[in-house]
Design a protein around this motif. Structure first.
Motif, PDB file in Angstrom:
ATOM      1  N   ALA A 552       0.835  -1.201   0.000  1.00  0.00           N
ATOM      2  CA  ALA A 552       0.000   0.000   0.000  1.00  0.00           C
ATOM      3  C   ALA A 552       0.870   1.251   0.000  1.00  0.00           C
ATOM      4  O   ALA A 552       0.359   2.368  -0.035  1.00  0.00           O
ATOM      5  N   MET A 553       2.189   1.041   0.079  1.00  0.00           N
ATOM      6  CA  MET A 553       3.113   2.166   0.093  1.00  0.00           C
ATOM      7  C   MET A 553       4.411   1.720  -0.590  1.00  0.00           C
ATOM      8  O   MET A 553       4.893   0.603  -0.340  1.00  0.00           O
ATOM      9  N   SER A 554       4.945   2.585  -1.440  1.00  0.00           N
ATOM     10  CA  SER A 554       6.177   2.243  -2.158  1.00  0.00           C
ATOM     11  C   SER A 554       7.367   2.166  -1.204  1.00  0.00           C
ATOM     12  O   SER A 554       7.436   2.922  -0.231  1.00  0.00           O
ATOM     13  N   PHE A 555       8.303   1.286  -1.506  1.00  0.00           N
ATOM     14  CA  PHE A 555       9.555   1.202  -0.753  1.00  0.00           C
ATOM     15  C   PHE A 555      10.635   1.933  -1.544  1.00  0.00           C
ATOM     16  O   PHE A 555      10.989   1.491  -2.646  1.00  0.00           O
ATOM     17  N   PRO A 556      11.178   3.029  -1.014  1.00  0.00           N
ATOM     18  CA  PRO A 556      12.226   3.730  -1.761  1.00  0.00           C
ATOM     19  C   PRO A 556      13.463   2.848  -1.903  1.00  0.00           C
ATOM     20  O   PRO A 556      13.715   1.976  -1.072  1.00  0.00           O
ATOM     21  N   ARG A 557      14.214   3.124  -2.945  1.00  0.00           N
ATOM     22  CA  ARG A 557      15.486   2.421  -3.112  1.00  0.00           C
ATOM     23  C   ARG A 557      16.570   3.159  -2.324  1.00  0.00           C
ATOM     24  O   ARG A 557      17.525   2.585  -1.847  1.00  0.00           O
ATOM     25  N   HIS A 558      16.355   4.463  -2.168  1.00  0.00           N
ATOM     26  CA  HIS A 558      17.363   5.321  -1.551  1.00  0.00           C
ATOM     27  C   HIS A 558      16.647   6.443  -0.802  1.00  0.00           C
ATOM     28  O   HIS A 558      15.590   6.916  -1.253  1.00  0.00           O
ATOM     29  N   MET A 559      17.226   6.878   0.324  1.00  0.00           N
ATOM     30  CA  MET A 559      16.624   7.969   1.099  1.00  0.00           C
ATOM     31  C   MET A 559      16.345   9.201   0.240  1.00  0.00           C
ATOM     32  O   MET A 559      15.358   9.904   0.430  1.00  0.00           O
ATOM     33  N   GLN A 561      15.301   9.584  -2.614  1.00  0.00           N
ATOM     34  CA  GLN A 561      14.115   9.572  -3.490  1.00  0.00           C
ATOM     35  C   GLN A 561      12.854  10.046  -2.774  1.00  0.00           C
ATOM     36  O   GLN A 561      11.840  10.315  -3.415  1.00  0.00           O
ATOM     37  N   ILE A 562      12.894  10.085  -1.449  1.00  0.00           N
ATOM     38  CA  ILE A 562      11.679  10.367  -0.676  1.00  0.00           C
ATOM     39  C   ILE A 562      11.236  11.816  -0.896  1.00  0.00           C
ATOM     40  O   ILE A 562      12.081  12.708  -0.811  1.00  0.00           O
ATOM     41  N   PRO A 563       9.979  12.119  -1.193  1.00  0.00           N
ATOM     42  CA  PRO A 563       8.878  11.172  -1.296  1.00  0.00           C
ATOM     43  C   PRO A 563       8.828  10.481  -2.664  1.00  0.00           C
ATOM     44  O   PRO A 563       8.971  11.139  -3.686  1.00  0.00           O
ATOM     45  N   VAL A 564       8.606   9.182  -2.617  1.00  0.00           N
ATOM     46  CA  VAL A 564       8.452   8.435  -3.868  1.00  0.00           C
ATOM     47  C   VAL A 564       7.114   7.708  -3.793  1.00  0.00           C
ATOM     48  O   VAL A 564       6.849   6.996  -2.829  1.00  0.00           O
ATOM     49  N   TYR A 565       6.252   7.947  -4.760  1.00  0.00           N
ATOM     50  CA  TYR A 565       4.906   7.365  -4.753  1.00  0.00           C
ATOM     51  C   TYR A 565       4.450   7.205  -6.186  1.00  0.00           C
ATOM     52  O   TYR A 565       4.905   7.926  -7.069  1.00  0.00           O
ATOM     53  N   TYR A 566       3.538   6.270  -6.409  1.00  0.00           N
ATOM     54  CA  TYR A 566       3.255   5.882  -7.793  1.00  0.00           C
ATOM     55  C   TYR A 566       2.376   6.885  -8.533  1.00  0.00           C
ATOM     56  O   TYR A 566       2.476   7.024  -9.749  1.00  0.00           O
ATOM     57  N   PRO A 591      18.244   5.641 -10.019  1.00  0.00           N
ATOM     58  CA  PRO A 591      16.963   5.612 -10.732  1.00  0.00           C
ATOM     59  C   PRO A 591      15.859   6.401 -10.017  1.00  0.00           C
ATOM     60  O   PRO A 591      15.947   6.678  -8.824  1.00  0.00           O
ATOM     61  N   ASN A 592      14.808   6.725 -10.758  1.00  0.00           N
ATOM     62  CA  ASN A 592      13.618   7.358 -10.161  1.00  0.00           C
ATOM     63  C   ASN A 592      12.749   6.328  -9.452  1.00  0.00           C
ATOM     64  O   ASN A 592      12.090   6.649  -8.469  1.00  0.00           O
ATOM     65  N   ALA A 593      12.720   5.126 -10.007  1.00  0.00           N
ATOM     66  CA  ALA A 593      11.749   4.131  -9.541  1.00  0.00           C
ATOM     67  C   ALA A 593      12.086   3.641  -8.133  1.00  0.00           C
ATOM     68  O   ALA A 593      13.262   3.525  -7.771  1.00  0.00           O
ATOM     69  N   VAL A 704      -6.124   3.270 -19.934  1.00  0.00           N
ATOM     70  CA  VAL A 704      -6.513   2.215 -18.994  1.00  0.00           C
ATOM     71  C   VAL A 704      -5.309   1.309 -18.814  1.00  0.00           C
ATOM     72  O   VAL A 704      -4.674   0.932 -19.802  1.00  0.00           O
ATOM     73  N   MET A 705      -5.000   0.981 -17.582  1.00  0.00           N
ATOM     74  CA  MET A 705      -3.874   0.078 -17.328  1.00  0.00           C
ATOM     75  C   MET A 705      -4.353  -1.025 -16.378  1.00  0.00           C
ATOM     76  O   MET A 705      -4.949  -0.712 -15.334  1.00  0.00           O
ATOM     77  N   ILE A 706      -4.110  -2.249 -16.734  1.00  0.00           N
ATOM     78  CA  ILE A 706      -4.528  -3.357 -15.870  1.00  0.00           C
ATOM     79  C   ILE A 706      -3.338  -4.286 -15.678  1.00  0.00           C
ATOM     80  O   ILE A 706      -2.626  -4.604 -16.645  1.00  0.00           O
ATOM     81  N   GLY A 707      -3.135  -4.706 -14.450  1.00  0.00           N
ATOM     82  CA  GLY A 707      -2.019  -5.608 -14.206  1.00  0.00           C
ATOM     83  C   GLY A 707      -1.854  -5.952 -12.742  1.00  0.00           C
ATOM     84  O   GLY A 707      -2.796  -5.833 -11.953  1.00  0.00           O
ATOM     85  N   THR A 708      -0.631  -6.344 -12.395  1.00  0.00           N
ATOM     86  CA  THR A 708      -0.413  -6.938 -11.079  1.00  0.00           C
ATOM     87  C   THR A 708       0.344  -6.032 -10.109  1.00  0.00           C
ATOM     88  O   THR A 708       0.619  -6.431  -8.979  1.00  0.00           O
ATOM     89  N   SER A 709       0.720  -4.833 -10.555  1.00  0.00           N
ATOM     90  CA  SER A 709       1.290  -3.831  -9.651  1.00  0.00           C
ATOM     91  C   SER A 709       1.211  -2.488 -10.367  1.00  0.00           C
ATOM     92  O   SER A 709       0.790  -2.431 -11.535  1.00  0.00           O
ATOM     93  N   SER A 710       1.653  -1.423  -9.700  1.00  0.00           N
ATOM     94  CA  SER A 710       1.608  -0.110 -10.350  1.00  0.00           C
ATOM     95  C   SER A 710       2.792   0.121 -11.279  1.00  0.00           C
ATOM     96  O   SER A 710       2.844   1.138 -11.972  1.00  0.00           O
ATOM     97  N   ALA A 711       3.748  -0.803 -11.297  1.00  0.00           N
ATOM     98  CA  ALA A 711       4.934  -0.608 -12.149  1.00  0.00           C
ATOM     99  C   ALA A 711       4.551  -0.752 -13.618  1.00  0.00           C
ATOM    100  O   ALA A 711       3.795  -1.663 -13.982  1.00  0.00           O
TER     101      ALA A 711
END
Ligand code: BGC
Length: 725
Positions: A552-559, A561-566, A591-593, A704-711
């Protein structure tokens, strides 16, 4: 919407006509009921009993062991009813955030279940437990949107998405309140913290939030609006400042947006001492001005400070505050007391006889375990999980045999009985060698060496690391989201053995896991899973259950990047894979992701999505489009996938997010099985607040986007045109 019945309106008015100004202000004061002295609420330092007799307290905030608390509540209620002039019952309140005696996973974990039905159920259980001890109102749900994991209260939130937070805030409210507060065993809910508290700058608790108006309305408001629509009984303004005005004094957002625009008719309860804090905020010179500003903004009850009681009489006499403002507040408070049924039966909530049967019972523990199973998120797995019961397991780390799995905001007297991971595995017949190896943030002399020697004998290493419960929740902001160095040292020493190793992580917020992602074979995020945490984790580790949670919340790769949200807004120079142009919105050193995006979570099988179809390519206002995909279980085990629908408004009068969650479905498939999964898309789903405050949709092209995560990589895409006619 709940309509106050005419007979209650009449009863409230006739009682109000009998009340002195002092008694009215008493109804607007909440005291700390467990103390001998009424803190603040009496304004006099008098014993609380005396303040109640004098009609100077209307509500209390109560925390004590359950039966002791019930006795205390019964006694205080008796004094209010029998010894005060008008006999108005008190309202007893507590923070029942994720369970009472039976503790459920923290709200952030609950949101990861993507399973609002179960969350509604456990909230009803919490209401039944707390209610039987006299609690009538809980300061929950907390629906603050969070994009910054440094903020400790991320643990209490439903994460970064307005749609998901709305669904879970509403489910929690419905669970607490039931269908009709007067008739069934529900307790009143209080949605908090209105509004923007989760946007505290730097993730530092109580700090200022800077939020533009359309952002406030489109991202932060939806859960509050959803709960107002679900007839939530009360709202708590937040501690923070928005655009220079602390929320406790923010007339535009409390009376304007919440009451007039959204139609909220319930009770507004200040946060703890927030009225007095208007002085520290620098918007009130003294308590008198603090009281004037808060009551004029729309606050009905002052929690634990005494500005109303000590000052509003003088303000009314001077004509600075109208008595009608106070009357309106008291009307709302008395109406809530009627709605709860306590005006007729002040002891309605005290069911001590039912306590033993109801509280911490086997069915309640079962519902806790089931929700915990669905709240854990599998972040990585190269195939070592689930483990085989016959394998020799080394369970290493400070959380392997720890009962500290209940998380913040749990006052349960049964916390020590929490089932640990070690106990649960042993009970299930697994041969487990347990060794902490280190404490949470300090070494144990010889600990790592002992852990390594033990692990050397094992087939698989389970490494239970994380944060203690006290490190998240209120006043628990962190500036460093790495695990403590000593835990990393322990991990490093174990990796050197070259054995399969799975990280079992307990924590209240996304942490930085980049290093672990590179070095562990598997990572299972268990959050603070509650009373049955160990059992839930053991069931997952052994494959008796499969992980189904999604972040329910993105995990940043690096401090950095915060705030990082989809669901960010697009920039004019969006980053694109493979584009060598430097002048794009990107970091030059990473990276941004995020490491793990919103909506992400694995299970023990694999799924594939294919063939996105739209039933038509033009949507009209009163029609709908069906968007579908084929989901296939491509692995060797049965499993459940959460298929997610995202939509993007490609061009509108305000910039719209790159994607927004609009729906999800949980689908269970056997190996090799396929299913058609479809979503209805309607005009309502396209609405947003424009800069003029109008909530509407605008014609144009939508993705429209359908799938298994927000990536992006996990989504199939299509487009349609929306026409207004
Ligand atoms: C918190 C609220 C809580 C209240 C009462 C405050 O400090 O911000 O979330 O409901 O205390 O305990």
């Amino acid at each position: 919407m709940y309509q106050i019945p005419a007979e209650i309106v009449a009863a409230v008015d006739s009682l109000l006509a009998e009340m002195t100004l002092e008694e009215k202000l008493g109804q607007m004061s909440m005291s700390v009921g467990a103390e001998i002295t009424a803190i603040g609420g009496s304004g006099t330092g008098a014993p609380i009993e005396q303040s109640i007799r004098e009609g100077r307290v209307g509500a209390t905030i109560q925390v004590a062991p359950p039966l002791e608390m019930a006795r205390r509540i019964r006694e205080l209620q008796r004094i209010a009813v029998e010894e005060s002039r008008l006999g108005i019952p008190l309202l007893f309140c507590q923070d029942v955030i994720h369970g009472f005696e039976t503790v459920f996973p923290i709200p952030l974990a609950q949101a990861c279940s993507f399973d609002p039905r179960r969350v509604r159920e456990v909230s009803a259980v919490a209401a039944a437990e707390a209610g039987s001890c006299g609690i009538m109102l809980t300061f929950a749900p907390m629906a603050d949107l969070v994009r910054d994991p440094r903020w400790g209260r991320a643990a209490e939130s439903f994460g970064e998405d307005p749609y998901l937070a709305s669904i879970f805030a509403r489910a929690t409210t419905e669970g607490f309140q039931g269908e009709d507060l007067r008739r069934n065993g529900g307790i009143a809910a209080c949605i908090k913290h209105y509004i923007g508290y989760g946007a505290a700058e730097g993730g530092r608790d109580y700090n200022t939030a800077e939020i533009g108006e359309t952002t406030l309305r489109n991202y932060y408001l939806p859960p509050f609006a959803a709960c107002v629509a679900a007839d939530i009984a009360s709202v708590m303004p937040s501690f923070n400042v928005i655009d220079g005005i602390p929320m406790t004094a923010n007339k535009r957002l409390l009376s304007g947006l919440l009451r007039e625009e959204l139609g909220f008719e319930g009770v507004m309860i200040s946060d703890y001492t927030a009225v007095t804090e208007l002085i520290a905020h620098g918007v009130a010179a003294d308590e008198a001005e603090a009281a004037e500003k808060a009551v004029s903004a729309g606050v009905d009850i002052e929690m634990t400070s005494a500005c109303f009681l000590g000052n509003l009489r003088a303000s009314i006499e001077k004509g600075v505050v109208k008595e009608s403002v106070v009357d309106d507040a008291v009307r709302r408070i008395l109406s809530l007391k009627h709605r709860l049924g306590i005006m007729k039966d002040p002891y309605k909530f005290l069911r001590e006889d039912a306590f033993a049967a109801k509280v911490y019972s086997a069915p309640h523990l079962k519902s806790s375990r089931e929700l915990a199973i669905r709240s854990c998120v599998l972040l990585k797995n190269d195939g070592i999980l689930p483990i085989d019961e016959g394998q020799r397991v080394a369970l290493i780390g400070p959380f392997g045999d720890s009962a500290d799995l209940c998380g913040c905001w749990s006052f349960s007297t049964r916390r020590e009985e929490t089932c640990t991971i070690a106990r649960a595995l042993t009970q299930r017949g697994v041969t487990v060698d347990v060794c902490a190896g280190c404490d949470i943030d300090v070494p144990i002399p010889g600990g790592i060496e002992k852990a390594v020697n033990l692990a050397a004998q094992s087939d698989v290493i389970l490494l239970a690391l994380g944060e203690p419960s006290v490190d998240s929740g209120e006043a628990s902001s962190r500036m460093d989201l790495e695990l403590p160095a000593v835990q990393r040292d322990l991990a490093n020493a174990l990796i050197a053995l070259g054995k399969p190793i799975a990280l079992i992580l307990t924590n209240g917020r996304p942490l930085l896991l980049d290093w672990f992602d590179r070095h562990m074979n598997a990572i299972l995020e268990i959050w603070a899973p509650g009373s049955e945490g160990g059992a839930a984790v053991a069931e997952l580790l052994l494959g008796k259950e499969s992980p189904t949670g999604k972040l329910a919340m993105s995990f940043p790769r690096h401090m950095g990047q915060i705030p990082v949200y989809y669901n960010a807004l697009p920039t004019g120079r969006p980053w694109r894979e493979g584009d060598s142009n430097r002048f794009l919105s990107q970091y030059i050193d990473g990276p941004n992701a995020p490491l793990y995006p919103f909506g992400f979570g694995l299970t023990y099988t694999s799924f594939a999505c294919g063939g996105l179809t739209l039933s038509r390519d033009v949507l009209h206002a009163n029609t709908e489009i069906t968007a579908g995909i084929t989901l296939s279980n491509t692995g060797a085990r049965a499993g459940e996938e959460t298929v997610q629908l995202y939509i993007r408004d490609e061009s509108a009068s305000v910039s719209r997010p790159v994607k927004e969650l609009k729906g999800f479905q949980k689908i269970t498939l056997s190996p090799g099985e396929r299913a058609e999964v479809s979503f209805r898309i309607t005009e309502e789903m396209l609405r947003f607040y424009r800069t003029d405050g109008v909530y509407t949709s605008e014609p144009g092209i939508f993705e429209v986007m359908i799938g298994t995560s927000s990536a992006d990589a996990d989504l199939l895409r299509g487009r349609f045109l929306f026409k207004e006619d």
